[in-house]
Design a protein around this motif. Structure first.
Motif, PDB file in Angstrom:
ATOM      1  N   GLN A  52       0.816  -1.214   0.000  1.00 37.84           N
ATOM      2  CA  GLN A  52       0.000   0.000   0.000  1.00 37.84           C
ATOM      3  C   GLN A  52       0.849   1.263   0.000  1.00 37.84           C
ATOM      4  O   GLN A  52       0.493   2.258  -0.651  1.00 37.84           O
ATOM      5  CB  GLN A  52      -0.962  -0.016   1.193  1.00 37.84           C
ATOM      6  CG  GLN A  52      -2.069  -1.054   1.028  1.00 37.84           C
ATOM      7  CD  GLN A  52      -3.294  -0.767   1.867  1.00 37.84           C
ATOM      8  OE1 GLN A  52      -3.291   0.142   2.696  1.00 37.84           O
ATOM      9  NE2 GLN A  52      -4.340  -1.534   1.659  1.00 37.84           N
ATOM     10  N   ALA A  53       1.971   1.259   0.683  1.00 43.73           N
ATOM     11  CA  ALA A  53       2.824   2.451   0.706  1.00 43.73           C
ATOM     12  C   ALA A  53       3.355   2.771  -0.694  1.00 43.73           C
ATOM     13  O   ALA A  53       3.421   3.942  -1.093  1.00 43.73           O
ATOM     14  CB  ALA A  53       3.983   2.258   1.680  1.00 43.73           C
ATOM     15  N   THR A  54       3.717   1.725  -1.446  1.00 48.18           N
ATOM     16  CA  THR A  54       4.217   1.937  -2.808  1.00 48.18           C
ATOM     17  C   THR A  54       3.130   2.488  -3.713  1.00 48.18           C
ATOM     18  O   THR A  54       3.361   3.442  -4.474  1.00 48.18           O
ATOM     19  CB  THR A  54       4.758   0.618  -3.386  1.00 48.18           C
ATOM     20  OG1 THR A  54       5.810   0.123  -2.550  1.00 48.18           O
ATOM     21  CG2 THR A  54       5.306   0.828  -4.799  1.00 48.18           C
ATOM     22  N   LEU A  55       1.919   1.922  -3.626  1.00 50.56           N
ATOM     23  CA  LEU A  55       0.826   2.414  -4.464  1.00 50.56           C
ATOM     24  C   LEU A  55       0.409   3.822  -4.058  1.00 50.56           C
ATOM     25  O   LEU A  55       0.053   4.644  -4.910  1.00 50.56           O
ATOM     26  CB  LEU A  55      -0.356   1.462  -4.394  1.00 50.56           C
ATOM     27  CG  LEU A  55      -0.451   0.360  -5.458  1.00 50.56           C
ATOM     28  CD1 LEU A  55      -0.615   0.947  -6.844  1.00 50.56           C
ATOM     29  CD2 LEU A  55       0.737  -0.581  -5.408  1.00 50.56           C
ATOM     30  N   LEU A  56       0.454   4.112  -2.764  1.00 50.10           N
ATOM     31  CA  LEU A  56       0.147   5.469  -2.311  1.00 50.10           C
ATOM     32  C   LEU A  56       1.144   6.462  -2.911  1.00 50.10           C
ATOM     33  O   LEU A  56       0.759   7.538  -3.397  1.00 50.10           O
ATOM     34  CB  LEU A  56       0.198   5.546  -0.786  1.00 50.10           C
ATOM     35  CG  LEU A  56       0.047   6.950  -0.184  1.00 50.10           C
ATOM     36  CD1 LEU A  56      -1.291   7.573  -0.554  1.00 50.10           C
ATOM     37  CD2 LEU A  56       0.223   6.884   1.338  1.00 50.10           C
ATOM     38  N   GLU A  57       2.418   6.098  -2.889  1.00 52.25           N
ATOM     39  CA  GLU A  57       3.448   6.978  -3.444  1.00 52.25           C
ATOM     40  C   GLU A  57       3.234   7.175  -4.945  1.00 52.25           C
ATOM     41  O   GLU A  57       3.395   8.286  -5.468  1.00 52.25           O
ATOM     42  CB  GLU A  57       4.836   6.405  -3.162  1.00 52.25           C
ATOM     43  CG  GLU A  57       5.968   7.368  -3.465  1.00 52.25           C
ATOM     44  CD  GLU A  57       7.325   6.856  -3.018  1.00 52.25           C
ATOM     45  OE1 GLU A  57       8.329   7.525  -3.331  1.00 52.25           O
ATOM     46  OE2 GLU A  57       7.382   5.786  -2.360  1.00 52.25           O
ATOM     47  N   MET A  58       2.857   6.102  -5.649  1.00 52.75           N
ATOM     48  CA  MET A  58       2.589   6.225  -7.083  1.00 52.75           C
ATOM     49  C   MET A  58       1.413   7.155  -7.344  1.00 52.75           C
ATOM     50  O   MET A  58       1.447   7.988  -8.262  1.00 52.75           O
ATOM     51  CB  MET A  58       2.317   4.847  -7.689  1.00 52.75           C
ATOM     52  CG  MET A  58       3.521   3.927  -7.699  1.00 52.75           C
ATOM     53  SD  MET A  58       3.193   2.296  -8.434  1.00 52.75           S
ATOM     54  CE  MET A  58       3.400   2.686 -10.175  1.00 52.75           C
ATOM     55  N   GLY A  59       0.367   7.039  -6.526  1.00 49.60           N
ATOM     56  CA  GLY A  59      -0.792   7.900  -6.693  1.00 49.60           C
ATOM     57  C   GLY A  59      -0.464   9.359  -6.418  1.00 49.60           C
ATOM     58  O   GLY A  59      -0.898  10.249  -7.161  1.00 49.60           O
ATOM     59  N   GLN A  60       0.292   9.604  -5.365  1.00 51.30           N
ATOM     60  CA  GLN A  60       0.669  10.979  -5.037  1.00 51.30           C
ATOM     61  C   GLN A  60       1.567  11.574  -6.117  1.00 51.30           C
ATOM     62  O   GLN A  60       1.412  12.750  -6.493  1.00 51.30           O
ATOM     63  CB  GLN A  60       1.366  11.010  -3.683  1.00 51.30           C
ATOM     64  CG  GLN A  60       0.441  10.698  -2.518  1.00 51.30           C
ATOM     65  CD  GLN A  60       1.170  10.568  -1.193  1.00 51.30           C
ATOM     66  OE1 GLN A  60       2.392  10.317  -1.155  1.00 51.30           O
ATOM     67  NE2 GLN A  60       0.459  10.740  -0.095  1.00 51.30           N
ATOM     68  N   LEU A  61       2.484  10.770  -6.635  1.00 53.56           N
ATOM     69  CA  LEU A  61       3.377  11.247  -7.688  1.00 53.56           C
ATOM     70  C   LEU A  61       2.595  11.538  -8.965  1.00 53.56           C
ATOM     71  O   LEU A  61       2.839  12.552  -9.641  1.00 53.56           O
ATOM     72  CB  LEU A  61       4.472  10.209  -7.947  1.00 53.56           C
ATOM     73  CG  LEU A  61       5.490  10.544  -9.039  1.00 53.56           C
ATOM     74  CD1 LEU A  61       6.182  11.870  -8.752  1.00 53.56           C
ATOM     75  CD2 LEU A  61       6.522   9.415  -9.157  1.00 53.56           C
ATOM     76  N   ALA A  62       1.652  10.666  -9.298  1.00 53.72           N
ATOM     77  CA  ALA A  62       0.827  10.899 -10.491  1.00 53.72           C
ATOM     78  C   ALA A  62       0.073  12.215 -10.379  1.00 53.72           C
ATOM     79  O   ALA A  62      -0.009  12.996 -11.338  1.00 53.72           O
ATOM     80  CB  ALA A  62      -0.151   9.738 -10.674  1.00 53.72           C
ATOM     81  N   GLN A  63      -0.458  12.484  -9.203  1.00 51.42           N
ATOM     82  CA  GLN A  63      -1.203  13.728  -8.995  1.00 51.42           C
ATOM     83  C   GLN A  63      -0.280  14.943  -9.118  1.00 51.42           C
ATOM     84  O   GLN A  63      -0.655  15.957  -9.722  1.00 51.42           O
ATOM     85  CB  GLN A  63      -1.877  13.699  -7.626  1.00 51.42           C
ATOM     86  CG  GLN A  63      -2.919  14.793  -7.430  1.00 51.42           C
ATOM     87  CD  GLN A  63      -3.772  14.568  -6.194  1.00 51.42           C
ATOM     88  OE1 GLN A  63      -3.513  13.660  -5.395  1.00 51.42           O
ATOM     89  NE2 GLN A  63      -4.800  15.375  -6.028  1.00 51.42           N
ATOM     90  N   ARG A  64       0.930  14.845  -8.570  1.00 52.37           N
ATOM     91  CA  ARG A  64       1.877  15.962  -8.665  1.00 52.37           C
ATOM     92  C   ARG A  64       2.306  16.199 -10.117  1.00 52.37           C
ATOM     93  O   ARG A  64       2.442  17.355 -10.550  1.00 52.37           O
ATOM     94  CB  ARG A  64       3.112  15.693  -7.800  1.00 52.37           C
ATOM     95  CG  ARG A  64       2.854  15.773  -6.308  1.00 52.37           C
ATOM     96  CD  ARG A  64       4.146  15.920  -5.533  1.00 52.37           C
ATOM     97  NE  ARG A  64       5.094  14.842  -5.768  1.00 52.37           N
ATOM     98  CZ  ARG A  64       5.115  13.708  -5.079  1.00 52.37           C
ATOM     99  NH1 ARG A  64       4.227  13.494  -4.120  1.00 52.37           N
ATOM    100  NH2 ARG A  64       6.019  12.782  -5.336  1.00 52.37           N
ATOM    101  N   LEU A  65       2.533  15.129 -10.848  1.00 49.31           N
ATOM    102  CA  LEU A  65       2.917  15.270 -12.247  1.00 49.31           C
ATOM    103  C   LEU A  65       1.840  15.981 -13.049  1.00 49.31           C
ATOM    104  O   LEU A  65       2.134  16.863 -13.871  1.00 49.31           O
ATOM    105  CB  LEU A  65       3.204  13.890 -12.857  1.00 49.31           C
ATOM    106  CG  LEU A  65       4.572  13.279 -12.551  1.00 49.31           C
ATOM    107  CD1 LEU A  65       4.572  11.797 -12.873  1.00 49.31           C
ATOM    108  CD2 LEU A  65       5.661  13.983 -13.345  1.00 49.31           C
TER     109      LEU A  65
END
Length: 232
Positions: free
Chosen positions: A118-131
């Motif tokens: 879950q931590a990895t997917l959370l980081e991917m989601g947050q990064l996608a939003q920032r991009l």
């Protein structure tokens, strides 16, 4: 007449910014729904994609009408054609956020993501939003340097994507085939979402400079006395 024409060009840019902000919000909310197994939130993401689709169709209609009525040339033509391409990237980004939400709906009442990922997917989601937030800023500011930075930011997403696969290929994987398929799909959705944000930024580079970002990368590498990075 020309004032109205340029107002219409500006309104097309405004629509692109709105689309970018909507899909950025969608991927953030889809990520929360996925991790929290929040069906109501997932359904709201799925339903909200209609707004992005409507914006794209409206933008396409206005762009085609401008091409037919005004027959723009030079920079104005580049604006219209590039805007059509960016709208396609953004519409596809909205679809990818919707796909994340649909996986959540499919696996409800459980989260499709094991606790240890879950931590990895959370980081991917947050990064996608920032991009995507950066892509929206690039559309507004036409900042070429910021646009070029997005590709570097995307490297972090690629690294997270590879991390997921390392977990999936580990002999200690204990979550079964169904979960492995879910995680594989989710990782791909985030990776592709980031690619579309980068694509939007690269199209702004072309809009502003008339050169493709690949050519600018290559020119910069030549000036540094180094070879271009392969695969860019």
């Amino acid at each position: 007449m020309r004032d109205a024409y340029h107002e219409e060009l500006d309104s097309i840019g405004d629509s692109l910014v709105e689309m970018a902000r909507l899909v950025g919000s969608a991927i953030g909310r889809a990520t929360t729904a996925m991790l929290d197994a929040d069906l109501k939130l997932a359904e709201s993401v799925i339903a909200a994609d209609d707004k992005v689709d409507d914006l794209q169709r409206d933008l396409e209609t206005r762009a085609i009408q401008l091409l037919a009525r005004q027959q723009p040339v030079a920079t104005d033509l580049r604006i219209v054609v590039t805007s059509l391409r960016m709208s396609a990237d953004l519409e596809r980004s909205g679809d990818l956020a919707q796909h994340v939400a649909k996986v959540t709906r499919l696996r409800f009442p459980e989260s499709p993501v094991p606790r240890d990922l879950q931590a990895t997917l959370l980081e991917m989601g947050q990064l996608a939003q920032r991009l995507m937030a950066k892509a929206a800023e690039v559309i507004i500011t036409k900042d070429v340097d910021l646009a070029m930075q997005l590709e570097q930011d995307d490297d972090a997403m690629d690294l997270l994507h590879r991390t997921l696969f390392q977990h999936l290929m580990d002999d200690r994987w204990k979550h079964g085939i169904e979960t492995a398929v879910d995680v594989t799909l989710l990782g791909r959705y985030y990776e592709r979402f980031a690619d579309h944000a980068v694509s939007v930024a690269r199209r702004v580079v072309y809009l502003v400079t008339g050169d493709y970002a690949d050519e600018i990368d290559a020119a910069g590498a030549d000036n540094d006395g180094t070879a271009p990075v392969e695969g860019r």
